[in-house]
Design a protein around this motif. Structure first.
Motif, PDB file in Angstrom:
ATOM      1  N   ALA A  74       0.838  -1.211   0.000  1.00 45.97           N
ATOM      2  CA  ALA A  74       0.000   0.000   0.000  1.00 45.97           C
ATOM      3  C   ALA A  74       0.869   1.255   0.000  1.00 45.97           C
ATOM      4  O   ALA A  74       0.573   2.221  -0.710  1.00 45.97           O
ATOM      5  CB  ALA A  74      -0.926  -0.015   1.211  1.00 45.97           C
ATOM      6  N   LEU A  75       1.963   1.205   0.770  1.00 42.27           N
ATOM      7  CA  LEU A  75       2.887   2.344   0.808  1.00 42.27           C
ATOM      8  C   LEU A  75       3.501   2.596  -0.564  1.00 42.27           C
ATOM      9  O   LEU A  75       3.594   3.729  -1.028  1.00 42.27           O
ATOM     10  CB  LEU A  75       4.016   2.058   1.795  1.00 42.27           C
ATOM     11  N   SER A  76       3.934   1.506  -1.208  1.00 41.96           N
ATOM     12  CA  SER A  76       4.622   1.680  -2.499  1.00 41.96           C
ATOM     13  C   SER A  76       3.664   2.156  -3.589  1.00 41.96           C
ATOM     14  O   SER A  76       4.113   2.668  -4.603  1.00 41.96           O
ATOM     15  CB  SER A  76       5.325   0.387  -2.915  1.00 41.96           C
ATOM     16  N   ARG A  77       2.367   2.000  -3.368  1.00 36.05           N
ATOM     17  CA  ARG A  77       1.406   2.487  -4.367  1.00 36.05           C
ATOM     18  C   ARG A  77       1.064   3.968  -4.189  1.00 36.05           C
ATOM     19  O   ARG A  77       0.443   4.567  -5.057  1.00 36.05           O
ATOM     20  CB  ARG A  77       0.123   1.641  -4.307  1.00 36.05           C
ATOM     21  N   LEU A  89      -4.072   5.117   2.380  1.00 36.28           N
ATOM     22  CA  LEU A  89      -3.625   3.884   3.053  1.00 36.28           C
ATOM     23  C   LEU A  89      -4.804   3.211   3.765  1.00 36.28           C
ATOM     24  O   LEU A  89      -4.958   1.990   3.712  1.00 36.28           O
ATOM     25  CB  LEU A  89      -2.521   4.207   4.067  1.00 36.28           C
ATOM     26  N   ARG A  90      -5.602   4.030   4.426  1.00 32.00           N
ATOM     27  CA  ARG A  90      -6.751   3.471   5.147  1.00 32.00           C
ATOM     28  C   ARG A  90      -7.689   2.746   4.170  1.00 32.00           C
ATOM     29  O   ARG A  90      -8.196   1.672   4.461  1.00 32.00           O
ATOM     30  CB  ARG A  90      -7.507   4.577   5.884  1.00 32.00           C
ATOM     31  N   GLN A  91      -7.835   3.347   3.015  1.00 34.20           N
ATOM     32  CA  GLN A  91      -8.709   2.753   1.999  1.00 34.20           C
ATOM     33  C   GLN A  91      -8.117   1.424   1.502  1.00 34.20           C
ATOM     34  O   GLN A  91      -8.824   0.434   1.393  1.00 34.20           O
ATOM     35  CB  GLN A  91      -8.849   3.727   0.839  1.00 34.20           C
ATOM     36  N   SER A  92      -6.810   1.450   1.212  1.00 29.77           N
ATOM     37  CA  SER A  92      -6.159   0.228   0.691  1.00 29.77           C
ATOM     38  C   SER A  92      -6.194  -0.907   1.709  1.00 29.77           C
ATOM     39  O   SER A  92      -6.237  -2.072   1.332  1.00 29.77           O
ATOM     40  CB  SER A  92      -4.687   0.481   0.391  1.00 29.77           C
ATOM     41  N   LEU A  93      -6.124  -0.542   2.982  1.00 32.55           N
ATOM     42  CA  LEU A  93      -6.000  -1.566   4.029  1.00 32.55           C
ATOM     43  C   LEU A  93      -7.307  -1.764   4.787  1.00 32.55           C
ATOM     44  O   LEU A  93      -7.315  -2.398   5.847  1.00 32.55           O
ATOM     45  CB  LEU A  93      -4.888  -1.170   5.007  1.00 32.55           C
ATOM     46  N   SER A  94      -8.394  -1.254   4.233  1.00 35.32           N
ATOM     47  CA  SER A  94      -9.660  -1.288   4.971  1.00 35.32           C
ATOM     48  C   SER A  94     -10.092  -2.712   5.315  1.00 35.32           C
ATOM     49  O   SER A  94     -10.711  -2.939   6.347  1.00 35.32           O
ATOM     50  CB  SER A  94     -10.753  -0.580   4.175  1.00 35.32           C
ATOM     51  N   ALA A 154      -5.710   5.660  15.458  1.00 36.02           N
ATOM     52  CA  ALA A 154      -4.836   4.646  16.067  1.00 36.02           C
ATOM     53  C   ALA A 154      -4.912   3.322  15.299  1.00 36.02           C
ATOM     54  O   ALA A 154      -3.919   2.582  15.227  1.00 36.02           O
ATOM     55  CB  ALA A 154      -5.224   4.431  17.521  1.00 36.02           C
ATOM     56  N   ALA A 155      -6.079   3.023  14.722  1.00 38.16           N
ATOM     57  CA  ALA A 155      -6.224   1.767  13.970  1.00 38.16           C
ATOM     58  C   ALA A 155      -5.272   1.764  12.768  1.00 38.16           C
ATOM     59  O   ALA A 155      -4.607   0.754  12.493  1.00 38.16           O
ATOM     60  CB  ALA A 155      -7.672   1.603  13.512  1.00 38.16           C
ATOM     61  N   LEU A 156      -5.180   2.902  12.082  1.00 38.23           N
ATOM     62  CA  LEU A 156      -4.266   2.967  10.935  1.00 38.23           C
ATOM     63  C   LEU A 156      -2.810   2.975  11.406  1.00 38.23           C
ATOM     64  O   LEU A 156      -1.954   2.325  10.797  1.00 38.23           O
ATOM     65  CB  LEU A 156      -4.547   4.211  10.088  1.00 38.23           C
TER      66      LEU A 156
END
Lengths: 194, 136
Positions: free
Chosen positions: A126-129, A173-178, B46-48
């Protein structure tokens, strides 16, 4: 002009005088930090090692002529490493066949649980995107734990612009890792990397 | 307005107040103390944070550490500068030669001056006799 308090000042002076113990201490203090920065910026273990090595070589050259009080050595080191990372990212864009690996190689991790390893990989992906500047902002503020003023100065932007990059980066990031957040176990999510 | 700012800061810097701008930390703490429901804003961030922290940092390999340390600056040993020594010796010889020439020239002119004076006196004594004879 405000005097800059640099926790590395004495160590750098001793390194400049050729003190091998100081060189070892500086490597122990800075190499993991710079390697982590490069790994997260580039998402490639081999390239990250090259960048970390080159950065430390430049640090050796700089140490004998380092002028204390002008900047923090850590900030200077970050600037060098980031420039090297951007050189490589630019080269990747110029040679489209050499695309960065989709999955960053993090090496063996025998003591990490499968779930934590998977989460780590997903976060790395996710970071690399993220767009380069958003990734840089997140890496500097979250992982490298630089203050907002230091990070903004390094990126040559205002603090407001940094906050905007951080917000957009974290939202993406939150979206990618939801899908991970609800099922990620607490143990896997607690700060292993810090 | 204040809650909005809290949201914006949590969105940018996450839940750990140590990452926040120093000037905003007290503001956040006082705001949450006044309205505990706002803590949910930090919990969401905090979750992220926890997910981001799950990505481990790579440790430098022993080979990388060794390579980096091998290139570290070494203490300078006092070196024997043969070129400088040769230069200084050459300059010394040149100075001695100059002094010799000066001394030689000085001594020679001193000696020749005495000789010349003697010769003049001798000549004058000779001519003195002639003059006496002429006057007589």
């Amino acid at each position: 002009m405000v005097a800059i308090i640099d926790p590395d000042e004495d160590l750098v002076r001793r390194v400049g005088q050729g003190d091998p113990a100081a060189a070892q201490a500086l490597v122990a203090r800075k190499l993991p930090r710079i390697l982590a920065l490069a790994q997260r910026m580039l998402g490639d273990a081999v390239e990250a090692e090259d960048v970390a090595q080159e950065t430390m070589f430049k640090a050796w050259k700089q140490a004998p002529r380092w002028t204390p009080g002008q900047a923090r050595f850590d900030t200077w080191l970050h600037r060098v490493a980031l420039n090297l990372c951007y050189d490589r990212l630019r080269r990747r864009r110029e040679i489209p066949t050499q695309t960065p690996p989709d999955r960053p190689d993090e090496g063996p991790a025998p003591d990490r649980g499968l779930m934590a390893a998977e989460t780590g990989l997903r976060v790395g992906q996710a970071l690399s995107r993220l767009p380069d500047r958003q990734r840089e902002a997140v890496v500097l503020c979250h992982y490298q734990e630089l203050s907002n003023i230091e990070a903004a100065a390094l990126m040559e932007i205002s603090v407001e612009a940094l906050e905007s990059l951080l917000s957009r980066g974290r939202r993406a990031l939150r979206q990618s890792l939801s899908d991970l957040a609800p099922r990620a176990p607490a143990a896997a999510l607690r700060g292993e990397a810090r | 307005m204040k809650a909005q700012r809290l949201h914006a800061l949590a969105e940018a810097y996450g839940a750990d107040l140590r990452r926040w701008p120093a000037s905003e930390r007290a503001f956040a703490e006082s705001l949450i103390a006044a309205d505990p429901s706002l803590k949910a804003v930090l919990d969401e961030a905090a979750a992220l944070d926890a997910l981001l922290d799950a990505a481990p940092a790579p440790a430098p390999s022993a080979a990388l550490v060794a390579k980096v340390l091998a290139a570290a600056p070494k203490a300078r040993r006092p070196r024997l500068h043969l070129d400088r020594i040769a230069l200084y010796m050459g300059a010394g010889w040149a100075a001695a030669a100059c002094a010799g020439v000066v001394a030689g020239v000085g001594l020679t002119s001193e000696l020749t001056a005495n000789e010349r004076a003697d010769a003049v006196l001798y000549q004058s004594s000779l001519t003195g006799v002639d003059d006496t004879e002429v006057l007589r």
